[in-house]
Design a protein around this motif. Structure first.
Motif, PDB file in Angstrom:
ATOM      1  N   MET A   1       0.848  -1.167   0.000  1.00  0.00           N
ATOM      2  CA  MET A   1       0.000   0.000   0.000  1.00  0.00           C
ATOM      3  C   MET A   1       0.900   1.239   0.000  1.00  0.00           C
ATOM      4  N   GLU A   2       0.751   2.083  -0.977  1.00  0.00           N
ATOM      5  CA  GLU A   2       1.527   3.319  -1.058  1.00  0.00           C
ATOM      6  C   GLU A   2       0.955   4.352  -0.094  1.00  0.00           C
ATOM      7  N   THR A   3       1.836   5.051   0.610  1.00  0.00           N
ATOM      8  CA  THR A   3       1.395   6.064   1.565  1.00  0.00           C
ATOM      9  C   THR A   3       1.674   7.452   1.019  1.00  0.00           C
ATOM     10  N   LYS A   4       0.626   8.242   0.865  1.00  0.00           N
ATOM     11  CA  LYS A   4       0.755   9.644   0.475  1.00  0.00           C
ATOM     12  C   LYS A   4       0.923  10.467   1.745  1.00  0.00           C
ATOM     13  N   THR A   5       1.592  11.610   1.640  1.00  0.00           N
ATOM     14  CA  THR A   5       1.797  12.480   2.792  1.00  0.00           C
ATOM     15  C   THR A   5       1.063  13.793   2.584  1.00  0.00           C
ATOM     16  N   TYR A   6       0.319  14.199   3.616  1.00  0.00           N
ATOM     17  CA  TYR A   6      -0.428  15.457   3.589  1.00  0.00           C
ATOM     18  C   TYR A   6      -0.131  16.213   4.873  1.00  0.00           C
ATOM     19  N   THR A   7      -0.054  17.527   4.779  1.00  0.00           N
ATOM     20  CA  THR A   7       0.079  18.346   5.979  1.00  0.00           C
ATOM     21  C   THR A   7      -1.302  18.539   6.590  1.00  0.00           C
ATOM     22  N   THR A   8      -1.328  19.028   7.822  1.00  0.00           N
ATOM     23  CA  THR A   8      -2.618  19.301   8.454  1.00  0.00           C
ATOM     24  C   THR A   8      -3.383  20.367   7.671  1.00  0.00           C
ATOM     25  N   ILE A   9      -2.671  21.285   7.049  1.00  0.00           N
ATOM     26  CA  ILE A   9      -3.331  22.312   6.224  1.00  0.00           C
ATOM     27  C   ILE A   9      -3.953  21.664   4.988  1.00  0.00           C
ATOM     28  N   ASP A  10      -3.230  20.731   4.334  1.00  0.00           N
ATOM     29  CA  ASP A  10      -3.793  19.987   3.201  1.00  0.00           C
ATOM     30  C   ASP A  10      -5.074  19.277   3.629  1.00  0.00           C
ATOM     31  N   LEU A  11      -5.023  18.665   4.817  1.00  0.00           N
ATOM     32  CA  LEU A  11      -6.176  17.921   5.316  1.00  0.00           C
ATOM     33  C   LEU A  11      -7.379  18.839   5.516  1.00  0.00           C
ATOM     34  N   ARG A  12      -7.148  20.021   6.082  1.00  0.00           N
ATOM     35  CA  ARG A  12      -8.245  20.974   6.282  1.00  0.00           C
ATOM     36  C   ARG A  12      -8.829  21.437   4.958  1.00  0.00           C
ATOM     37  N   ARG A  13      -7.981  21.694   3.986  1.00  0.00           N
ATOM     38  CA  ARG A  13      -8.445  22.217   2.686  1.00  0.00           C
ATOM     39  C   ARG A  13      -9.114  21.155   1.827  1.00  0.00           C
ATOM     40  N   SER A  14      -8.656  19.907   1.939  1.00  0.00           N
ATOM     41  CA  SER A  14      -9.105  18.864   1.002  1.00  0.00           C
ATOM     42  C   SER A  14      -9.546  17.589   1.697  1.00  0.00           C
TER      43      SER A  14
END
Length: 64
Positions: A1-14
């Protein structure tokens, strides 16, 4: 399973898009803040399968 990385700001926006990618495409996501991983978002079925596995040395199955 490939893991993508998101910041907390990315998470809030998307959040909707990230949740859909996790649910539909089965992609895991690492959530980071200031370069440190805070949590992982994984598909529910994967999590449920892992939690259903017996843990070695776990005596809860013998309780009652």
């Amino acid at each position: 399973m490939e893991t993508k990385t998101y910041t907390t700001i990315d998470l809030r926006r998307s959040m909707g898009e990230i949740l859909d990618r996790t649910r539909i495409a089965g992609e895991a996501a690492a959530i980071t803040r200031k370069g440190k991983t805070l949590a992982y978002l994984v598909p529910a079925d994967w999590f449920e399968q892992v939690n259903a596995l017996p843990v070695e040395g776990d005596d809860r199955s013998h309780a009652a």
